[in-house]
Design a protein around this motif. Structure first.
Motif, PDB file in Angstrom:
ATOM      1  N   ILE A 164       1.013  -1.122  -0.095  1.00 42.83           N
ATOM      2  CA  ILE A 164      -0.023  -0.115  -0.059  1.00 42.83           C
ATOM      3  C   ILE A 164       0.951   1.164  -0.012  1.00 42.83           C
ATOM      4  CG2 ILE A 164      -1.546   1.275   1.459  1.00 42.83           C
ATOM      5  CD1 ILE A 164      -2.740  -1.481   2.346  1.00 42.83           C
ATOM      6  N   LEU A 165       2.000   1.132   0.745  1.00 40.75           N
ATOM      7  CA  LEU A 165       2.851   2.272   0.709  1.00 40.75           C
ATOM      8  C   LEU A 165       3.384   2.576  -0.848  1.00 40.75           C
ATOM      9  CD1 LEU A 165       4.945   1.553   3.871  1.00 40.75           C
ATOM     10  CD2 LEU A 165       2.816   3.068   3.506  1.00 40.75           C
ATOM     11  N   ASN A 166       3.738   1.737  -1.672  1.00 36.50           N
ATOM     12  CA  ASN A 166       4.099   1.815  -2.978  1.00 36.50           C
ATOM     13  C   ASN A 166       3.629   0.463  -3.852  1.00 36.50           C
ATOM     14  OD1 ASN A 166       5.086   2.454  -5.275  1.00 36.50           O
ATOM     15  ND2 ASN A 166       7.419   2.195  -4.612  1.00 36.50           N
ATOM     16  N   PRO A 167       2.548   0.715  -4.360  1.00 36.28           N
ATOM     17  CA  PRO A 167       2.005  -0.535  -5.259  1.00 36.28           C
ATOM     18  C   PRO A 167       2.597  -0.644  -6.621  1.00 36.28           C
ATOM     19  CG  PRO A 167       0.380   1.229  -5.661  1.00 36.28           C
ATOM     20  CD  PRO A 167       1.584   1.492  -4.504  1.00 36.28           C
ATOM     21  N   TRP A 168       3.667  -0.119  -6.866  1.00 31.23           N
ATOM     22  CA  TRP A 168       4.128   0.055  -8.338  1.00 31.23           C
ATOM     23  C   TRP A 168       5.714  -0.940  -8.354  1.00 31.23           C
ATOM     24  CZ3 TRP A 168       0.897   1.208 -11.822  1.00 31.23           C
ATOM     25  CH2 TRP A 168      -0.108   2.216 -11.400  1.00 31.23           C
ATOM     26  N   THR A 169       5.966  -1.796  -7.492  1.00 38.44           N
ATOM     27  CA  THR A 169       7.062  -2.581  -7.234  1.00 38.44           C
ATOM     28  C   THR A 169       6.946  -4.015  -8.056  1.00 38.44           C
ATOM     29  OG1 THR A 169       6.776  -3.501  -5.038  1.00 38.44           O
ATOM     30  CG2 THR A 169       7.521  -1.285  -5.026  1.00 38.44           C
ATOM     31  N   SER A 208      -6.135   6.215  -1.882  1.00 38.01           N
ATOM     32  CA  SER A 208      -6.621   7.087  -0.582  1.00 38.01           C
ATOM     33  C   SER A 208      -6.031   7.817   0.322  1.00 38.01           C
ATOM     34  CB  SER A 208      -7.517   6.103  -0.063  1.00 38.01           C
ATOM     35  OG  SER A 208      -6.775   5.272   0.840  1.00 38.01           O
ATOM     36  N   GLY A 209      -4.709   7.297   0.539  1.00 36.71           N
ATOM     37  CA  GLY A 209      -3.884   7.955   1.579  1.00 36.71           C
ATOM     38  C   GLY A 209      -4.568   7.867   2.959  1.00 36.71           C
ATOM     39  N   LEU A 210      -5.370   6.798   3.136  1.00 37.43           N
ATOM     40  CA  LEU A 210      -5.896   6.582   4.472  1.00 37.43           C
ATOM     41  C   LEU A 210      -4.984   5.706   5.381  1.00 37.43           C
ATOM     42  CD1 LEU A 210      -9.574   6.421   3.457  1.00 37.43           C
ATOM     43  CD2 LEU A 210      -8.424   8.389   4.555  1.00 37.43           C
ATOM     44  N   ILE A 211      -4.034   5.169   4.859  1.00 35.08           N
ATOM     45  CA  ILE A 211      -3.219   3.964   5.607  1.00 35.08           C
ATOM     46  C   ILE A 211      -2.160   4.543   6.065  1.00 35.08           C
ATOM     47  CG2 ILE A 211      -2.569   1.739   5.581  1.00 35.08           C
ATOM     48  CD1 ILE A 211      -5.569   2.023   5.138  1.00 35.08           C
ATOM     49  N   SER A 212      -1.851   4.860   7.260  1.00 33.31           N
ATOM     50  CA  SER A 212      -0.635   5.258   8.036  1.00 33.31           C
ATOM     51  C   SER A 212      -0.048   4.123   8.853  1.00 33.31           C
ATOM     52  CB  SER A 212      -0.799   6.633   8.609  1.00 33.31           C
ATOM     53  OG  SER A 212      -1.872   6.342   9.765  1.00 33.31           O
ATOM     54  N   PHE A 223      -9.432  -1.430   9.749  1.00 32.50           N
ATOM     55  CA  PHE A 223     -10.517  -0.687   9.819  1.00 32.50           C
ATOM     56  C   PHE A 223     -11.355  -0.457   8.348  1.00 32.50           C
ATOM     57  CE2 PHE A 223     -12.359   3.430   9.735  1.00 32.50           C
ATOM     58  CZ  PHE A 223     -13.568   3.311  10.595  1.00 32.50           C
ATOM     59  N   ILE A 224     -10.313  -0.157   7.440  1.00 30.35           N
ATOM     60  CA  ILE A 224     -10.831   0.165   6.001  1.00 30.35           C
ATOM     61  C   ILE A 224     -11.402  -0.918   5.495  1.00 30.35           C
ATOM     62  CG2 ILE A 224     -10.155   1.061   3.695  1.00 30.35           C
ATOM     63  CD1 ILE A 224     -10.230   3.341   5.726  1.00 30.35           C
ATOM     64  N   LEU A 225     -10.791  -2.241   5.803  1.00 30.59           N
ATOM     65  CA  LEU A 225     -11.331  -3.465   4.820  1.00 30.59           C
ATOM     66  C   LEU A 225     -12.643  -3.716   5.870  1.00 30.59           C
ATOM     67  CD1 LEU A 225      -8.232  -5.647   4.311  1.00 30.59           C
ATOM     68  CD2 LEU A 225      -9.446  -4.244   2.614  1.00 30.59           C
ATOM     69  N   ASN A 226     -12.718  -3.638   6.920  1.00 31.85           N
ATOM     70  CA  ASN A 226     -13.982  -3.733   7.868  1.00 31.85           C
ATOM     71  C   ASN A 226     -15.061  -3.146   7.241  1.00 31.85           C
ATOM     72  OD1 ASN A 226     -15.402  -5.274   9.849  1.00 31.85           O
ATOM     73  ND2 ASN A 226     -15.141  -3.569  11.222  1.00 31.85           N
ATOM     74  N   CYS A 227     -14.739  -1.746   7.125  1.00 28.97           N
ATOM     75  CA  CYS A 227     -15.724  -0.819   6.618  1.00 28.97           C
ATOM     76  C   CYS A 227     -16.329  -1.077   5.084  1.00 28.97           C
ATOM     77  CB  CYS A 227     -15.363   0.624   6.628  1.00 28.97           C
ATOM     78  SG  CYS A 227     -14.873   1.580   8.025  1.00 28.97           S
ATOM     79  N   ILE A 228     -15.574  -1.596   4.413  1.00 27.63           N
ATOM     80  CA  ILE A 228     -15.634  -2.073   2.986  1.00 27.63           C
ATOM     81  C   ILE A 228     -16.765  -3.321   3.180  1.00 27.63           C
ATOM     82  CG2 ILE A 228     -14.777  -3.239   0.938  1.00 27.63           C
ATOM     83  CD1 ILE A 228     -14.389  -0.336   0.916  1.00 27.63           C
TER      84      ILE A 228
END
Length: 359
Positions: free
Chosen positions: A61-66, A83-87, A94-99
């Protein structure tokens, strides 16, 4: 004057009926949100040792282009990166549970609006006690929530009324997203859903075929582009594992923990599933296909759950449309009863031929 009053009264009745319909949809959606938020964590509470964590996805998620990004599972890390929501890893959970919750609420809301609010609540209980939500509570950091969201949208579009060209466009877009999220998983899901949807809607074959062809062309362009312009490369791990599961591997998966493995396919939903099989014998073919495909992977319980749940939803909707009042009451009873059955014994899932207990 009398004719004008009659016309006015008719319009008022129509608007009141429409307003009441939307009010019911909103209320049922709110209720389903609470149920899907509170109930699955209670039913499927798991000890730490029973949970499976995909630690690698946080770094992707920090860099998906590798080169570490799997070419057939691109969308989830890319969306979360954009999204920039994952730090921190906890944000991912939390995000996946919301999905997951969002998928259920959208589906229940649509069913309540399009068909019947009672069917919507029935489906809500079905999802809450399903092995799929067991997977969502215990397999952390996988792309399954996005896959379920997209196949949910696909089911909704199938049962919505649009002009043929628009329907092809919408289905193609959802299918394209699903293929970029998890190619092999989405192909299996759409194949199953399309085949059994066409059993009852044979006139829709041109729309479904057109959507599939258009999405495949777009995915091919995407596939070539990421290999050409990014560091993402060919990874044969998934294909290699699948090819190794023929013969002895397939036999081992079937023979090991056969009884508990069979119980774990649906857990509390077994009475409802048997009833659906009785009412619609063709559904047996769908579940058998899901079973055979899941036995060719190590993640047997997880794969079967993600494949079989959309099929169960599809047949549940079709069953409701053809059922009488008594048959509908049986469906409601079994969906509520599934919650009680899940509390009668320690829950588990099957992985690599072994039974993993949640507690």
């Amino acid at each position: 004057m009398e004719r004008i009053n009659t016309s006015f009264n008719s319009k008022m009745k129509f608007h009141l009926k429409l307003s009441f319909r939307w009010t019911k949809t909103i209320l049922v959606s709110i209720v389903s949100f609470v149920i899907l938020l509170k109930l699955p964590p209670v039913l499927f509470d798991a000890k730490f040792e029973a949970k499976v964590f995909n630690f690698g996805i946080y770094h992707l998620i920090l860099n998906p282009w590798t080169e570490n990004t799997q070419w057939d599972q691109f969308l989830t890390p890319w969306i979360l990166w954009v999204s920039g929501l994952i730090s921190k890893p906890e944000d991912l959970v939390f995000i996946l549970n919301c999905i997951t919750i969002l998928s259920g609420v959208i589906l229940v809301g649509f069913i309540s609006h399009q068909f019947d609010w009672i069917l919507g609540i029935t489906v809500c209980f079905l999802l809450s006690s399903s092995p799929l939500y067991l997977v969502f509570q215990t397999w952390i950091g996988f792309s399954d929530p996005f896959t379920f969201l997209l196949i949910t949208l696909y089911l909704i579009l199938l049962h919505s009324e649009f002009l043929p060209k628009l329907k092809i466009l919408y289905l193609s877009f959802v299918l394209l997203l699903g293929m970029t999220n998890h190619l092999f998983q989405m192909l299996a899901l759409v194949l199953l859903v399309n085949v059994f949807y066409l059993v009852y809607h044979k006139d829709k074959i041109k729309i479904l075929l057109g959507a599939f062809v258009f999405a495949s062309v777009l995915y091919t362009l995407f596939f070539v582009s990421i290999f050409t312009y990014t560091a993402i490369g060919w990874n044969q791990t998934r294909v290699s594992v699948f090819s190794q599961m023929w013969g002895n591997g397939f036999i081992r998966m079937n023979q090991s923990e056969f009884f508990l493995g069979t119980v774990g396919l649906f857990h509390g939903l077994w009475p409802l599933v048997v009833y659906i099989m009785y009412r619609m014998p063709i559904s047996i073919l769908g579940f058998v296909f899901c079973y055979l495909l899941s036995m060719m992977t190590y993640d047997t319980g997880r794969v079967f759950a993600i494949l079989s749940t959309p099929i169960l939803l599809l047949f549940s909707i079709q069953n409701w449309q053809t059922a009488n009042i008594f048959e509908k009451r049986i469906s409601i009873l079994f969906s509520i009863g599934s919650l009680l059955i899940c509390k009668l014994y320690p829950l588990f899932y099957k992985w690599d031929g072994k039974i993993i207990y949640l507690q």
